[in-house]
Scaffold this motif. Structure first.
Motif, PDB file in Angstrom:
ATOM      1  N   PRO A 197    -148.027 -27.100  25.183  1.00  0.00           N
ATOM      2  CA  PRO A 197    -147.180 -28.469  25.767  1.00  0.00           C
ATOM      3  C   PRO A 197    -148.227 -29.095  26.848  1.00  0.00           C
ATOM      4  O   PRO A 197    -146.861 -29.812  28.214  1.00  0.00           O
ATOM      5  N   GLU A 198    -149.074 -28.740  27.093  1.00  0.00           N
ATOM      6  CA  GLU A 198    -149.779 -29.278  28.365  1.00  0.00           C
ATOM      7  C   GLU A 198    -150.152 -30.353  27.699  1.00  0.00           C
ATOM      8  O   GLU A 198    -150.850 -31.023  26.769  1.00  0.00           O
ATOM      9  N   GLY A 199    -150.260 -31.574  29.028  1.00  0.00           N
ATOM     10  CA  GLY A 199    -150.421 -32.551  29.579  1.00  0.00           C
ATOM     11  C   GLY A 199    -148.940 -33.564  29.225  1.00  0.00           C
ATOM     12  O   GLY A 199    -148.879 -34.808  28.596  1.00  0.00           O
ATOM     13  N   TYR A 200    -147.720 -32.836  28.777  1.00  0.00           N
ATOM     14  CA  TYR A 200    -146.442 -34.138  28.173  1.00  0.00           C
ATOM     15  C   TYR A 200    -145.573 -33.339  29.352  1.00  0.00           C
ATOM     16  O   TYR A 200    -145.438 -31.843  29.831  1.00  0.00           O
ATOM     17  N   SER A 201    -144.147 -33.796  29.282  1.00  0.00           N
ATOM     18  CA  SER A 201    -143.423 -33.323  30.031  1.00  0.00           C
ATOM     19  C   SER A 201    -142.325 -33.837  28.765  1.00  0.00           C
ATOM     20  O   SER A 201    -142.277 -34.642  28.055  1.00  0.00           O
ATOM     21  N   VAL A 202    -140.721 -33.442  28.883  1.00  0.00           N
ATOM     22  CA  VAL A 202    -140.126 -34.206  28.068  1.00  0.00           C
ATOM     23  C   VAL A 202    -138.432 -34.282  29.129  1.00  0.00           C
ATOM     24  O   VAL A 202    -138.031 -33.488  30.435  1.00  0.00           O
ATOM     25  N   SER A 203    -137.865 -35.178  28.238  1.00  0.00           N
ATOM     26  CA  SER A 203    -136.205 -35.518  29.252  1.00  0.00           C
ATOM     27  C   SER A 203    -135.022 -35.065  27.917  1.00  0.00           C
ATOM     28  O   SER A 203    -135.054 -36.196  26.928  1.00  0.00           O
ATOM     29  N   ARG A 204    -134.043 -34.683  28.741  1.00  0.00           N
ATOM     30  CA  ARG A 204    -133.219 -35.256  27.811  1.00  0.00           C
ATOM     31  C   ARG A 204    -132.152 -34.874  27.945  1.00  0.00           C
ATOM     32  O   ARG A 204    -131.007 -34.166  29.583  1.00  0.00           O
ATOM     33  N   GLU A 205    -131.467 -36.179  29.324  1.00  0.00           N
ATOM     34  CA  GLU A 205    -130.224 -36.547  30.073  1.00  0.00           C
ATOM     35  C   GLU A 205    -128.752 -36.374  28.834  1.00  0.00           C
ATOM     36  O   GLU A 205    -128.539 -36.657  30.073  1.00  0.00           O
ATOM     37  N   LYS A 206    -128.919 -37.409  28.258  1.00  0.00           N
ATOM     38  CA  LYS A 206    -128.452 -37.415  26.636  1.00  0.00           C
ATOM     39  C   LYS A 206    -128.087 -36.987  25.751  1.00  0.00           C
ATOM     40  O   LYS A 206    -129.499 -36.997  25.491  1.00  0.00           O
ATOM     41  N   LYS A 207    -127.682 -36.217  24.886  1.00  0.00           N
ATOM     42  CA  LYS A 207    -127.497 -35.804  24.177  1.00  0.00           C
ATOM     43  C   LYS A 207    -128.637 -36.174  22.548  1.00  0.00           C
ATOM     44  O   LYS A 207    -129.229 -35.587  22.490  1.00  0.00           O
TER      45      LYS A 207
ATOM     46  N   LEU B 102    -149.123 -30.926  11.558  1.00  0.00           N
ATOM     47  CA  LEU B 102    -147.835 -30.539  12.317  1.00  0.00           C
ATOM     48  C   LEU B 102    -147.920 -29.488  13.501  1.00  0.00           C
ATOM     49  O   LEU B 102    -147.349 -28.826  13.604  1.00  0.00           O
ATOM     50  N   ARG B 103    -147.900 -29.965  14.926  1.00  0.00           N
ATOM     51  CA  ARG B 103    -147.407 -29.108  15.937  1.00  0.00           C
ATOM     52  C   ARG B 103    -146.850 -29.140  16.832  1.00  0.00           C
ATOM     53  O   ARG B 103    -146.336 -30.446  17.208  1.00  0.00           O
ATOM     54  N   LEU B 104    -145.955 -28.530  17.121  1.00  0.00           N
ATOM     55  CA  LEU B 104    -144.982 -28.869  18.553  1.00  0.00           C
ATOM     56  C   LEU B 104    -145.341 -28.106  19.753  1.00  0.00           C
ATOM     57  O   LEU B 104    -145.726 -27.827  20.643  1.00  0.00           O
ATOM     58  N   ILE B 105    -144.503 -29.472  20.063  1.00  0.00           N
ATOM     59  CA  ILE B 105    -144.591 -30.315  21.707  1.00  0.00           C
ATOM     60  C   ILE B 105    -143.692 -29.350  22.923  1.00  0.00           C
ATOM     61  O   ILE B 105    -144.244 -28.400  23.045  1.00  0.00           O
ATOM     62  N   TYR B 106    -142.767 -29.782  22.625  1.00  0.00           N
ATOM     63  CA  TYR B 106    -141.563 -29.503  23.443  1.00  0.00           C
ATOM     64  C   TYR B 106    -140.350 -29.353  22.331  1.00  0.00           C
ATOM     65  O   TYR B 106    -140.385 -30.759  20.740  1.00  0.00           O
ATOM     66  N   PHE B 107    -139.051 -28.172  22.413  1.00  0.00           N
ATOM     67  CA  PHE B 107    -137.756 -29.536  21.974  1.00  0.00           C
ATOM     68  C   PHE B 107    -136.963 -28.922  22.892  1.00  0.00           C
ATOM     69  O   PHE B 107    -137.109 -27.766  23.843  1.00  0.00           O
ATOM     70  N   SER B 108    -135.620 -28.860  22.267  1.00  0.00           N
ATOM     71  CA  SER B 108    -133.964 -28.890  23.695  1.00  0.00           C
ATOM     72  C   SER B 108    -133.547 -28.651  22.437  1.00  0.00           C
ATOM     73  O   SER B 108    -133.369 -29.853  21.455  1.00  0.00           O
ATOM     74  N   TYR B 109    -132.661 -27.496  23.024  1.00  0.00           N
ATOM     75  CA  TYR B 109    -131.660 -27.206  22.402  1.00  0.00           C
ATOM     76  C   TYR B 109    -130.147 -27.451  23.002  1.00  0.00           C
ATOM     77  O   TYR B 109    -128.561 -27.149  22.502  1.00  0.00           O
ATOM     78  N   ASP B 110    -130.142 -28.346  24.273  1.00  0.00           N
ATOM     79  CA  ASP B 110    -128.411 -28.832  25.136  1.00  0.00           C
ATOM     80  C   ASP B 110    -129.042 -29.915  25.512  1.00  0.00           C
ATOM     81  O   ASP B 110    -130.715 -29.937  25.794  1.00  0.00           O
TER      82      ASP B 110
ATOM     83  N   MET C  71    -131.441 -28.991  29.272  1.00  0.00           N
ATOM     84  CA  MET C  71    -132.239 -27.671  27.800  1.00  0.00           C
ATOM     85  C   MET C  71    -133.835 -28.075  27.777  1.00  0.00           C
ATOM     86  O   MET C  71    -133.759 -29.269  27.230  1.00  0.00           O
ATOM     87  N   LYS C  72    -135.170 -27.618  28.001  1.00  0.00           N
ATOM     88  CA  LYS C  72    -136.318 -27.506  27.611  1.00  0.00           C
ATOM     89  C   LYS C  72    -136.701 -26.765  27.001  1.00  0.00           C
ATOM     90  O   LYS C  72    -136.330 -25.270  27.794  1.00  0.00           O
ATOM     91  N   GLU C  73    -137.716 -26.318  25.656  1.00  0.00           N
ATOM     92  CA  GLU C  73    -138.760 -25.038  25.693  1.00  0.00           C
ATOM     93  C   GLU C  73    -139.570 -25.952  25.038  1.00  0.00           C
ATOM     94  O   GLU C  73    -139.931 -26.883  24.916  1.00  0.00           O
ATOM     95  N   LYS C  74    -140.913 -25.012  26.146  1.00  0.00           N
ATOM     96  CA  LYS C  74    -142.259 -25.122  25.437  1.00  0.00           C
ATOM     97  C   LYS C  74    -142.326 -24.685  23.907  1.00  0.00           C
ATOM     98  O   LYS C  74    -142.261 -24.218  23.130  1.00  0.00           O
ATOM     99  N   GLY C  75    -143.434 -25.956  23.350  1.00  0.00           N
ATOM    100  CA  GLY C  75    -143.870 -25.338  21.983  1.00  0.00           C
ATOM    101  C   GLY C  75    -144.964 -24.934  21.836  1.00  0.00           C
ATOM    102  O   GLY C  75    -145.806 -23.679  23.388  1.00  0.00           O
TER     103      GLY C  75
END
Lengths: 114, 111
Positions: A61-71, A43-51, A54-58
């Motif tokens: 992350p290259e080639g990916y993005s993330v969205s966290r609009e709701k919890k 398993l390789r971590l791509i991204y994570f979000s703590y709120d 909010m987002k953090e690169k794992g």
């Protein structure tokens, strides 16, 4: 029981397409994660979000993005899918207890990029 | 990020036998966890052992932790065909908000 659900079990896309992978958890967890799993690489971590928003690169992350609009929802976006992004994608959320974290995983999305 | 390493990569045994998997890691940890993954599915938490514990039991599972050697082992006793799966160790390191997973041991239990 904690439930982490992913929008698709199997997905086939073409090179260059924009791909959205959706993940929803129902236990009000703050931290959510996206991994990819490949044979021999684990398993390789791509991204994570703590709120929300909010987002953090794992690690990859290259080639990916993330969205966290709701919890409860954490989306992984492949802006322009490539064949080397063919993989199993796993979403997870974390329950934080007093002295440890326990991860709950979704069933996974097997993405094939042609 | 640091990563645990499971050993062996693959293990094939008969029903009724015991299965032992090992995990080594590199940094100081708060705890170590073992997860199981059935083919094509997500991972499921099995058992946790804290850094101040040496051994833990849960049903047919026995986990040991040796922090001086930075290693852990998972023993499944009296294995069943339904135990066929991949098993991963994951370390929870101080100051990190993520777990770090190893590459897994693939266990095949034949009837």
């Amino acid at each position: 029981d904690v439930k982490v659900t992913q929008s698709s079990r199997y997905l086939v896309k073409r090179t260059g397409e924009k791909v959205f992978l959706e993940c929803v958890q129902d236990m009000d967890h703050e931290n959510m994660f996206w991994y990819r799993q490949d044979p021999g690489l684990g398993l390789r971590l791509i991204y994570f979000s703590y709120d929300v928003k909010m987002k953090e690169k794992g690690d990859i992350p290259e080639g990916y993005s993330v969205s966290r609009e709701k919890k409860e929802r954490f989306s992984l976006i492949l802006e322009s899918a490539s064949t080397n992004q063919t993989s199993m994608y796993l979403c997870a959320s974390i329950r934080r207890l007093a002295d440890y974290n326990e991860q709950f995983f979704g069933p996974g999305t097997r993405l094939t990029v042609l | 990020s640091q990563q645990g390493e499971e050993d062996p990569q693959a293990l094939s045994i008969q029903e009724g036998e015991n299965a032992t998997m090992n995990c080594s890691y590199k940094t100081s940890i708060n705890n170590l966890q073992w997860y199981r993954q059935n083919s094509g599915r997500g991972l499921v938490h099995l058992i946790l052992i804290r850094s101040n514990e040496r051994e833990k039991h849960s049903g047919r599972l026995r986990v040991t932790l040796d922090t001086s050697k930075k290693s852990s082992s998972l023993l499944i006793t009296a294995s069943r065909a339904a135990d066929t799966a991949s098993y991963f160790c994951a370390t929870d390191e101080a100051g990190y908000s993520t777990l770090t997973f190893g590459k897994g041991t693939m266990l095949l239990v034949s009837p």
